[in-house]
Design a protein around this motif. Sequence first.
Motif, PDB file in Angstrom:
ATOM      1  N   LEU A 134       0.833  -1.406   0.081  1.00 30.44           N
ATOM      2  CA  LEU A 134      -0.027  -0.096  -0.109  1.00 30.44           C
ATOM      3  C   LEU A 134       0.780   1.297   0.020  1.00 30.44           C
ATOM      4  O   LEU A 134       0.459   2.226  -0.829  1.00 30.44           O
ATOM      5  CB  LEU A 134      -0.822  -0.175   1.019  1.00 30.44           C
ATOM      6  CG  LEU A 134      -1.991   1.201   1.411  1.00 30.44           C
ATOM      7  CD1 LEU A 134      -2.868   1.065   0.228  1.00 30.44           C
ATOM      8  CD2 LEU A 134      -2.661   1.059   2.678  1.00 30.44           C
ATOM      9  N   VAL A 135       1.877   1.331   0.892  1.00 34.88           N
ATOM     10  CA  VAL A 135       2.896   2.280   0.814  1.00 34.88           C
ATOM     11  C   VAL A 135       3.449   2.578  -0.507  1.00 34.88           C
ATOM     12  O   VAL A 135       3.673   3.434  -0.801  1.00 34.88           O
ATOM     13  CB  VAL A 135       3.749   2.305   2.131  1.00 34.88           C
ATOM     14  CG1 VAL A 135       4.871   3.410   2.206  1.00 34.88           C
ATOM     15  CG2 VAL A 135       3.026   2.486   3.599  1.00 34.88           C
ATOM     16  N   ASN A 136       4.244   1.317  -0.867  1.00 30.88           N
ATOM     17  CA  ASN A 136       5.029   1.583  -2.031  1.00 30.88           C
ATOM     18  C   ASN A 136       4.249   1.802  -3.459  1.00 30.88           C
ATOM     19  O   ASN A 136       4.630   2.196  -4.252  1.00 30.88           O
ATOM     20  CB  ASN A 136       6.000   0.364  -2.104  1.00 30.88           C
ATOM     21  CG  ASN A 136       7.159   0.765  -1.259  1.00 30.88           C
ATOM     22  OD1 ASN A 136       8.180   1.097  -1.399  1.00 30.88           O
ATOM     23  ND2 ASN A 136       7.045   0.048   0.177  1.00 30.88           N
ATOM     24  N   ALA A 137       3.279   1.160  -3.533  1.00 34.12           N
ATOM     25  CA  ALA A 137       2.428   1.290  -4.884  1.00 34.12           C
ATOM     26  C   ALA A 137       1.911   2.571  -5.075  1.00 34.12           C
ATOM     27  O   ALA A 137       1.443   2.928  -6.101  1.00 34.12           O
ATOM     28  CB  ALA A 137       1.137   0.099  -4.775  1.00 34.12           C
ATOM     29  N   THR A 138       1.616   3.529  -3.820  1.00 29.64           N
ATOM     30  CA  THR A 138       1.049   4.620  -4.046  1.00 29.64           C
ATOM     31  C   THR A 138       2.226   5.722  -4.148  1.00 29.64           C
ATOM     32  O   THR A 138       1.838   6.839  -4.093  1.00 29.64           O
ATOM     33  CB  THR A 138       0.103   4.835  -2.816  1.00 29.64           C
ATOM     34  OG1 THR A 138       0.709   4.899  -1.676  1.00 29.64           O
ATOM     35  CG2 THR A 138      -1.236   4.101  -3.149  1.00 29.64           C
ATOM     36  N   ALA A 139       3.224   5.320  -3.851  1.00 34.97           N
ATOM     37  CA  ALA A 139       4.616   6.389  -3.930  1.00 34.97           C
ATOM     38  C   ALA A 139       5.404   6.396  -5.204  1.00 34.97           C
ATOM     39  O   ALA A 139       5.235   5.512  -5.924  1.00 34.97           O
ATOM     40  CB  ALA A 139       5.494   6.074  -2.809  1.00 34.97           C
ATOM     41  N   ALA A 140       5.645   7.531  -5.666  1.00 30.80           N
ATOM     42  CA  ALA A 140       6.353   7.723  -6.984  1.00 30.80           C
ATOM     43  C   ALA A 140       7.650   7.133  -6.695  1.00 30.80           C
ATOM     44  O   ALA A 140       8.134   6.417  -8.139  1.00 30.80           O
ATOM     45  CB  ALA A 140       6.542   9.359  -6.997  1.00 30.80           C
ATOM     46  N   ASP A 141       8.301   6.912  -5.818  1.00 30.92           N
ATOM     47  CA  ASP A 141       9.465   6.226  -5.930  1.00 30.92           C
ATOM     48  C   ASP A 141       9.533   4.846  -5.096  1.00 30.92           C
ATOM     49  O   ASP A 141      10.555   4.388  -4.492  1.00 30.92           O
ATOM     50  CB  ASP A 141      10.931   7.186  -5.318  1.00 30.92           C
ATOM     51  CG  ASP A 141      10.354   7.667  -4.101  1.00 30.92           C
ATOM     52  OD1 ASP A 141       9.223   7.636  -3.668  1.00 30.92           O
ATOM     53  OD2 ASP A 141      11.392   8.150  -3.287  1.00 30.92           O
ATOM     54  N   ARG A 312      12.471   9.178   4.456  1.00 29.32           N
ATOM     55  CA  ARG A 312      11.868   9.589   3.156  1.00 29.32           C
ATOM     56  C   ARG A 312      11.741   8.320   2.073  1.00 29.32           C
ATOM     57  O   ARG A 312      10.778   8.587   1.262  1.00 29.32           O
ATOM     58  CB  ARG A 312      12.817  10.667   2.367  1.00 29.32           C
ATOM     59  CG  ARG A 312      12.657  12.106   3.292  1.00 29.32           C
ATOM     60  CD  ARG A 312      13.113  13.063   2.327  1.00 29.32           C
ATOM     61  NE  ARG A 312      14.696  12.625   2.183  1.00 29.32           N
ATOM     62  CZ  ARG A 312      15.712  13.478   2.906  1.00 29.32           C
ATOM     63  NH1 ARG A 312      15.367  14.074   3.858  1.00 29.32           N
ATOM     64  NH2 ARG A 312      16.910  13.318   2.590  1.00 29.32           N
ATOM     65  N   ASP A 313      12.208   7.227   2.525  1.00 27.10           N
ATOM     66  CA  ASP A 313      12.310   6.132   1.590  1.00 27.10           C
ATOM     67  C   ASP A 313      11.045   5.229   1.703  1.00 27.10           C
ATOM     68  O   ASP A 313      10.931   4.806   2.756  1.00 27.10           O
ATOM     69  CB  ASP A 313      13.629   5.131   1.732  1.00 27.10           C
ATOM     70  CG  ASP A 313      13.589   4.158   0.461  1.00 27.10           C
ATOM     71  OD1 ASP A 313      12.663   3.789  -0.247  1.00 27.10           O
ATOM     72  OD2 ASP A 313      14.701   3.715   0.169  1.00 27.10           O
ATOM     73  N   PRO A 314       9.958   5.286   0.536  1.00 27.05           N
ATOM     74  CA  PRO A 314       8.911   4.562   0.966  1.00 27.05           C
ATOM     75  C   PRO A 314       9.094   2.972   1.309  1.00 27.05           C
ATOM     76  O   PRO A 314       8.421   2.188   1.816  1.00 27.05           O
ATOM     77  CB  PRO A 314       7.923   4.601  -0.236  1.00 27.05           C
ATOM     78  CG  PRO A 314       9.119   5.154  -1.183  1.00 27.05           C
ATOM     79  CD  PRO A 314      10.093   5.876  -0.622  1.00 27.05           C
TER      80      PRO A 314
END
Length: 423
Positions: A134-141, A312-314
């Motif tokens: 959920l966190v990483n699929a919605t983050a640009a990086d 800051r890193d997803p």
Amino acid sequence: MTPTPPPTEESGSRLFGALTPGGLANLLDTLRAERTGGVLLLVGAVVALLWANSPWSAAYTTISDTVVGPAALHLDLSLASWATDGLLAIFFFVVGVELKREIVDGELRRVRTAVVPVVAAVGGMAVPALLYLLVNATAADGATRGWAVPTATDIAFAVAVLSVVGRSLPASLRAFLLTLAVVDDLLGIVIIAVVYTDGLHLVWLAASLVAVAAFALLVRVRRPGVAGHAALVVLAVTAWALMHASGVHATIAGVLLGLTAPALARPGESSSVAERLEHRWRPVSAGFAVPVFALFAAGVPLSGGALADAVRDPVAQGVALGLVVGKPLGILAATWLVARFTRATLAPDLHWRDVGAVGLLAGIGFTVSLLIGELAFGAGSAHDEHLKVAILLASTTAAVLGGAALAARDRAHRSRRTGAGTR
């Protein structure tokens, strides 16, 4: 040939001399203790952190990157890789033996007693993975490849914390945690074998499985003796080397070898082969293999800039959220669903607060999380460094929260027993 004279009292008093048989037995028994393994693991991690953040950090990097081993056999690996691929195979061998004993003669043998911790383990892996995605699929990086990192529970650390703060807790709670962690390890092994295997070479894999089969045959027919054990070690090392060459992570060989050990005592034996193998190899795993792995894996710079980058890193965010929040939420929710929709129930001496406390403690990912993170992103990559920071901080947070919750439950159970005894 003149026989060697027995040691005199003077020679026996030398400092740091060879251990007596009794002293060696006491040392090995200490290393078998769950608390000792957790303490040594913690010591390895702390030394790594201090060293990597000291003026001698360059020496830490140089030693970690030093390559040793025969290139002709594709075993010219850095010392850090030897710790990850080689020493952890010993840890996973012991895990494999534990699994075999649990499946044949333990909590996993009966469906009714196994269903609650098994489903809890699945929930404790699914929810952290979903939170990470959920966190990483919605983050640009974001990077979804690391979804399995927060699914792991470090059984050595978790049980060590439980043994320190939970001396009055019911035995059924310890069995719940052990079974949950063993199933967690099993599913983690499956993930490593299926998801993080690149460039599979079937010929080498088949050769490794033949060596595992030969080990399985010998471990069933051999009788106690040095020669027989040496042959088992040779076959095990061969299976490991061939598995490494196949592209499958070499620790899988350790698990397969452990699963071949007979878990029931044969006629005329006081203990099973699996029990004897675990007794022999657990001190090596807990006292050497896992602490050395921690020494090479946990050495990450913790400067203000590195911590800020990790925050800051997803990828790091997903791992921390998965371990600290996802683990207890998944374990508690899965256990409640089992109790709600089946006839399975908690043991009479357990409370839902106990399950919640164990869920918090299960957020200690450490060993397997570090391994999966390295497999997912590659040693030395930016994400890998941020993952290590997240795993260390999240595991520490889970240990503190879980330890505090279990200590409170320990006091409640002790008070209940004291009150019952006075009536």
